[in-house]
Enzyme design. Sequence first.
Site, PDB file in Angstrom:
ATOM      1  N   ASP A 110       0.054  12.105  10.862  1.00 28.94           N
ATOM      2  CA  ASP A 110      -0.253  11.167   9.810  1.00 28.94           C
ATOM      3  C   ASP A 110      -1.669  11.457   9.404  1.00 28.94           C
ATOM      4  OD1 ASP A 110      -0.670   9.300   7.909  1.00 28.94           O
ATOM      5  OD2 ASP A 110       0.686   7.964   8.664  1.00 28.94           O
ATOM      6  N   ARG A 119      -3.437  10.123   7.021  1.00 26.40           N
ATOM      7  CA  ARG A 119      -3.816   9.404   5.783  1.00 26.40           C
ATOM      8  C   ARG A 119      -5.075   8.418   6.334  1.00 26.40           C
ATOM      9  NH1 ARG A 119       1.586   6.708   4.229  1.00 26.40           N
ATOM     10  NH2 ARG A 119       2.081   7.004   6.562  1.00 26.40           N
ATOM     11  N   LYS A 156      -0.852   0.421   8.687  1.00 25.43           N
ATOM     12  CA  LYS A 156      -1.377  -0.158   7.249  1.00 25.43           C
ATOM     13  C   LYS A 156      -1.777  -1.767   7.738  1.00 25.43           C
ATOM     14  CE  LYS A 156       1.636   2.656   4.285  1.00 25.43           C
ATOM     15  NZ  LYS A 156       2.370   2.598   3.130  1.00 25.43           N
ATOM     16  N   THR A 171       9.921  15.770  10.808  1.00 27.60           N
ATOM     17  CA  THR A 171       8.661  15.667  10.083  1.00 27.60           C
ATOM     18  C   THR A 171       7.580  15.828  10.791  1.00 27.60           C
ATOM     19  OG1 THR A 171       7.661  14.097   8.427  1.00 27.60           O
ATOM     20  CG2 THR A 171       8.722  13.075   9.974  1.00 27.60           C
ATOM     21  N   GLN A 219      11.284   2.679  -2.106  1.00 25.92           N
ATOM     22  CA  GLN A 219      10.384   1.626  -1.467  1.00 25.92           C
ATOM     23  C   GLN A 219       9.296   1.268  -2.661  1.00 25.92           C
ATOM     24  OE1 GLN A 219       8.470   3.362   2.207  1.00 25.92           O
ATOM     25  NE2 GLN A 219       9.836   2.049   3.189  1.00 25.92           N
ATOM     26  N   CYS A 267      13.336  11.497   1.640  1.00 21.61           N
ATOM     27  CA  CYS A 267      12.383  10.288   2.134  1.00 21.61           C
ATOM     28  C   CYS A 267      12.822   9.076   1.436  1.00 21.61           C
ATOM     29  CB  CYS A 267      10.813  10.592   1.907  1.00 21.61           C
ATOM     30  SG  CYS A 267      10.622  10.701   0.128  1.00 21.61           S
ATOM     31  N   ILE A 314       0.930  -1.215  -0.044  1.00 26.91           N
ATOM     32  CA  ILE A 314      -0.011  -0.205   0.159  1.00 26.91           C
ATOM     33  C   ILE A 314       0.783   1.272  -0.168  1.00 26.91           C
ATOM     34  CG2 ILE A 314      -2.008   1.036   1.074  1.00 26.91           C
ATOM     35  CD1 ILE A 314      -2.560  -1.655   0.363  1.00 26.91           C
ATOM     36  N   HIS A 315       0.921   1.891  -1.122  1.00 27.30           N
ATOM     37  CA  HIS A 315       1.902   3.046  -1.302  1.00 27.30           C
ATOM     38  C   HIS A 315       1.133   4.495  -1.365  1.00 27.30           C
ATOM     39  CE1 HIS A 315       5.816   4.477  -2.350  1.00 27.30           C
ATOM     40  NE2 HIS A 315       5.377   5.430  -3.035  1.00 27.30           N
ATOM     41  N   SER A 316       1.514   5.276  -0.421  1.00 28.43           N
ATOM     42  CA  SER A 316       0.998   6.657  -0.698  1.00 28.43           C
ATOM     43  C   SER A 316       1.569   7.542  -1.350  1.00 28.43           C
ATOM     44  CB  SER A 316       0.839   7.179   0.682  1.00 28.43           C
ATOM     45  OG  SER A 316      -0.046   6.612   1.499  1.00 28.43           O
ATOM     46  N   THR A 319       5.792  -3.375   4.146  1.00 26.12           N
ATOM     47  CA  THR A 319       5.645  -2.257   4.754  1.00 26.12           C
ATOM     48  C   THR A 319       6.581  -2.325   6.104  1.00 26.12           C
ATOM     49  OG1 THR A 319       4.045  -0.649   5.663  1.00 26.12           O
ATOM     50  CG2 THR A 319       3.408  -2.737   5.911  1.00 26.12           C
TER      51      THR A 319
END
Length: 202
Positions: free
Chosen positions: A126, A128, A154, A114, A70, A65, A50-52, A149
């Site tokens: 975060d 998301r 996630k 961050t 990844q 980053c 699962i990649h944002s 991951t």
Amino acid sequence: MSVKYIATSKLPTPWGVFAMHGFEETATGKEHVALTFGQLDPTEPMLGRIHSECLTGDALFSLRCDCGFQLQAAMQSIAEQGQGFLLYLRQEGRGIGLLNKIRAYELQDAGANTVEANERLGFEADMRKYDMILPMLTQIGVTKVKLMTNNPRKVMAMQNMGIEVAERIPLQVGKNRYNESYLKTKSTELGHMMSEYHFHDE
């Protein structure tokens, strides 16, 4: 969340030809993509990620980053496995958007980490959400996963949706002098599961 399947096309890549499936959130119009490789088996755990979205890392080769590293490592692993999937979610900057991400980078240039940068801008560390995952996985025929991951959120999100996470596979790539502090913050403040690989020179 209501997510509408739009269309599927071929996507040739350096690692092989993926199928690219387009989706749209009906309430917001936000677009997401699922990549699949090979014949997926709904009865077996499928290798996936699962990649944002990260424009700076994925497309502009940023070393701030580990996202681009990844993404490429995951796609290569899926192709080498011969089957698998990658969900590419349009959640730039851990959900705060590109321009706010640049604002956060400006604060980081001045010394904030961050998490601190996001919070100074009025955001959670975060932002998301993962509600769109279930309808996307249902469409491509995935019910069990071997998830690449370092992020326990996630794993938890998938398990809460009834998706079996048979294995978590660490994805530790891309450490460099520009992102070492960022990676430490992800580990200590966001709970990402990382080995000492990230925190010592090779």
